[in-house]
Design a protein around this motif. Structure first.
Motif, PDB file in Angstrom:
ATOM      1  N   HIS A   1       0.843  -1.202   0.000  1.00 33.95           N
ATOM      2  CA  HIS A   1       0.000   0.000   0.000  1.00 33.95           C
ATOM      3  C   HIS A   1       0.876   1.250   0.000  1.00 33.95           C
ATOM      4  N   ASP A   2       0.351   2.316  -0.592  1.00 34.89           N
ATOM      5  CA  ASP A   2       1.053   3.595  -0.537  1.00 34.89           C
ATOM      6  C   ASP A   2       0.645   4.283   0.777  1.00 34.89           C
ATOM      7  N   PRO A   3       1.568   4.437   1.738  1.00 41.24           N
ATOM      8  CA  PRO A   3       1.202   5.015   3.049  1.00 41.24           C
ATOM      9  C   PRO A   3       0.623   6.426   2.914  1.00 41.24           C
ATOM     10  N   GLN A   4       1.006   7.131   1.823  1.00 41.25           N
ATOM     11  CA  GLN A   4       0.586   8.535   1.714  1.00 41.25           C
ATOM     12  C   GLN A   4      -0.730   8.700   0.960  1.00 41.25           C
ATOM     13  N   GLN A   5      -1.342   7.595   0.495  1.00 43.04           N
ATOM     14  CA  GLN A   5      -2.594   7.784  -0.258  1.00 43.04           C
ATOM     15  C   GLN A   5      -3.630   8.440   0.637  1.00 43.04           C
ATOM     16  N   ARG A   6      -4.399   9.379   0.035  1.00 40.14           N
ATOM     17  CA  ARG A   6      -5.325  10.197   0.831  1.00 40.14           C
ATOM     18  C   ARG A   6      -6.687   9.531   0.884  1.00 40.14           C
ATOM     19  N   ILE A   7      -7.240   9.484   2.078  1.00 39.00           N
ATOM     20  CA  ILE A   7      -8.594   8.958   2.246  1.00 39.00           C
ATOM     21  C   ILE A   7      -9.337   9.964   3.106  1.00 39.00           C
ATOM     22  N   ALA A   8     -10.352  10.586   2.525  1.00 36.57           N
ATOM     23  CA  ALA A   8     -11.137  11.628   3.217  1.00 36.57           C
ATOM     24  C   ALA A   8     -10.218  12.650   3.875  1.00 36.57           C
ATOM     25  N   GLY A   9      -9.198  13.097   3.127  1.00 41.37           N
ATOM     26  CA  GLY A   9      -8.346  14.187   3.606  1.00 41.37           C
ATOM     27  C   GLY A   9      -7.230  13.761   4.527  1.00 41.37           C
ATOM     28  N   GLU A  10      -7.133  12.459   4.830  1.00 42.40           N
ATOM     29  CA  GLU A  10      -6.075  11.981   5.739  1.00 42.40           C
ATOM     30  C   GLU A  10      -5.249  10.933   5.026  1.00 42.40           C
TER      31      GLU A  10
END
Ligand SMILES: Cc1cc2nc3c(=O)[nH]c(=O)nc-3n(C[C@H](O)[C@H](O)[C@H](O)COP(=O)(O)OP(=O)(O)OC[C@H]3O[C@@H](n4cnc5c(N)ncnc54)[C@H](O)[C@@H]3O)c2cc1C
Ligand SMILES: Cc1cc2nc3c(=O)[nH]c(=O)nc-3n(C[C@H](O)[C@H](O)[C@H](O)COP(=O)(O)O)c2cc1C
Length: 519
Positions: A280-289
């Protein structure tokens, strides 16, 4: 123990009347057709009487305010749940009264037709202080409780050997005295959300309204790590940090004795590496986080189990449980202060809450925090002399009281405190010396266990000052104890029992003059 027949029959007045009428008519021997009709009617009524559609469904909705919610709480959680229960019932149009157990008289329990108990367990399977007197009186009273309908929500933690010990004892005793359980007791392990939802459903049945929304934990507020310093450099014990937190939202309110609940976080490094290993990409954004920030607040299972989880399942992992800390400051200090000792897990890594606060959170980091009111450790009126006893980070809760009372001149205060070595472990020594010099502290007794060959702890300092303690108590003093339960809390209690007598100490606890914040 079987409940009396009358208790079982009470909810069925119609079929009961039919059966009795049938029996009477048969006895008078009327014409055959009438007898036959009455026998059929009686049979149908008996069927109704015997048919019980499951205990839960048979509970009638409560319409009037004959409902009492009694709570037993040491740290405020059972109190909070009792108050939430009252609010859910009120929303459904059912009024109720909320009391501590100690405010109830076992002899008149049946005055309230229905009683809901929300009780935690404390010490080693013991009743919290605001329920201990009630338990003693209940056991001594042999009260007949037939006519009482009750249910118990027992809070506890399954890591303790006497899991929900007090709630279980209470349930057994009420049942053995003829009380009728409305539902089976619910044991709640560390505020488990599923069990609390079950309790809400029971409240729904009592009120006749099941359209409630799940209780959400009180949301954390946003705070900022404004300062951190080690209070005991060079100590032979684990480091203790003085943590200073400032609110980022509106001004916060609390009283000395209240508890800060912190949302802990995993250190970022290991979670980031884990996410990369899982692809997984740790920096992928989910609902702004970022995914990384989200996972740092979640209970993360072992890596093999994680491999099975897709991104939705990762996002559905439960939140880490909060950690509790006694607040060491007052709102006038413009910051919420804590004294946190670094804890270690079995594998040697830092504890999650203490590790986050003492090491991992960078300066200025946002900290998730909510304040829990803890009236069971609030202080007495300023005119009441106060004896404060504690060890280690217990200084936090005691210091908050000293700061609160410093705002009003003229209070009488005595601190007894124990740690390992005077040179390294006398936390906040300068402040204590100032209070001693200006008379805010009338007396300061210190015990350092490792400064001499014979171990000397705070309970020994208390024992040596026994005569003076009895004098303070005779003058109306209250006693507050804060710090570790095993070792300090129990030993201090033994000394107090020896000095004041068990009955007197119990009475002081019931009056709120002997209060403890132990962990
Ligand atoms: C009312 C109250 C007030 C408190 N006040 C303070 C205070 O002022 N200062 C202070 O320093 N502390 C205080 N504490 C203690 C504090 O809440 C934490 O327990 C402490 O900081 C350790 O938490 P941690 O997250 O760092 O460690 P954790 O990560 O929780 O680990 C702590 C210990 O628990 C064990 N453990 C963790 N999880 C599990 C598990 N699932 N199963 C079995 N064992 C487990 C670990 O092995 C370790 O030994 C207080 C506690 C209470 C209840
Ligand atoms: C010092 C201490 C002792 C505890 N002892 C027990 C215990 O013996 N059995 C148990 O099931 N839970 C025990 N617990 C867990 C509490 O019952 C649980 O955290 C509960 O939610 C606290 O509610 P309260 O804040 O209303 O007191 C203990 C907690 C503390 C802090």
């Amino acid at each position: 123990m079987p409940t009396p027949l009358a208790t079982h029959l009470r909810p069925y007045p119609f079929p009961l009347a039919c059966v009795l009428l049938a029996a009477a008519l048969l006895h008078w021997q009327p014409p055959r057709e009438v007898s036959a009709a009455v026998v059929v009617l009686g049979y149908l009524a008996l069927c109704l009487l015997v048919w019980r559609p499951g205990r839960a469904k048979s509970v009638e909705a409560t319409k009037s305010s004959d409902l009492l919610i009694a709570f037993a709480s040491q740290g405020g959680q059972a109190r909070e749940l009792a108050e939430r229960s009252a609010r859910q019932l009120a929303d459904a149009g059912v009024s109720s009264t909320t009391r501590t157990l100690n405010e109830l008289d076992p002899a008149t329990l049946t005055d309230a037709r229905r009683l809901l108990f929300v009780v935690s367990t404390y010490g080693e399977g013991e009743a919290p202080d605001n329920a201990a007197r009630f338990e003693r009186r209940l056991l001594a009273s042999h009260a007949d409780l037939s006519g009482l309908q009750y249910t118990v929500l027992a809070l506890g933690d399954s890591q303790y050997s006497h899991y929900c010990g007090f709630g279980r004892r209470l349930d057994d005793t009420l049942r053995s005295r003829g009380g009728e359980p409305l539902f089976d007791r619910l044991d709640v392990d560390r505020l488990d959300a599923g069990t609390l939802r079950h309790w809400q459903q029971q409240l729904g049945q009592l009120s006749g309204h099941n359209d409630f929304s799940d209780w959400q934990p009180v949301p954390y507020g946003n705070w900022r790590l404004a300062g951190r310093s080690v209070l005991n450099p060079g100590s032979s014990g684990a480091p203790v940090c003085h943590i200073r937190l400032e609110p980022l939202d509106e001004a916060a309110h609390w009283r000395a004795g209240d508890i800060a609940e912190i949302g802990p976080r995993h250190p970022r490094g290991p979670i980031e590496e884990l996410l990369r290993r899982l692809g997984h990409d740790p920096q992928q954004r989910i609902a702004g986080e970022s995914l990384l920030d989200i996972l740092c607040t979640r209970r993360v299972p072992a890596e093999e189990a994680l491999r099975e989880l897709d991104i939705d399942a990762l996002l559905a992992l439960p939140q880490l449980a909060h950690r509790e800390y006694s607040i060491a400051s007052v709102p006038a200090d413009d910051a919420l202060e804590l004294l946190v000792r670094e804890a270690r897990q079995a594998d040697g890594s830092l504890g999650l809450g203490s590790g986050w606060l003492c090491r991992h959170a960078p300066a200025g980091a946002p900290i998730a925090l909510r304040i829990r009111s803890n009236p069971g450790f609030h202080g007495p009126a300023v005119a009441t002399p106060l004896v404060l006893i504690g060890n280690g980070t217990g200084m936090a809760g005691l210091r908050a009281h000293l700061r609160e009372r410093a705002a009003t001149p003229g209070s009488r205060n005595w601190l007894l405190f124990g740690e390992r070595n005077a040179a390294q472990d006398l936390f906040l020594a300068e402040e204590l010396q100032q209070w001693l010099a200006c008379g805010h502290l009338q007396r300061l007794d210190l015990a350092f266990s490792r400064d001499q060959t014979d171990k000397r702890y705070v309970q020994h300092a208390l024992r040596d000052a026994g005569e003076e303690l009895c004098k303070w108590v005779a003058e109306g003093a209250a006693i507050h104890v804060c710090g570790s339960l095993s070792g300090m809390g129990q030993a201090v209690q033994q000394i107090l029992v020896g000095l004041l007598g068990e009955a007197h100490l119990n009475e002081m606890a019931a009056q709120g003059r002997y209060r403890q914040d132990l962990y």
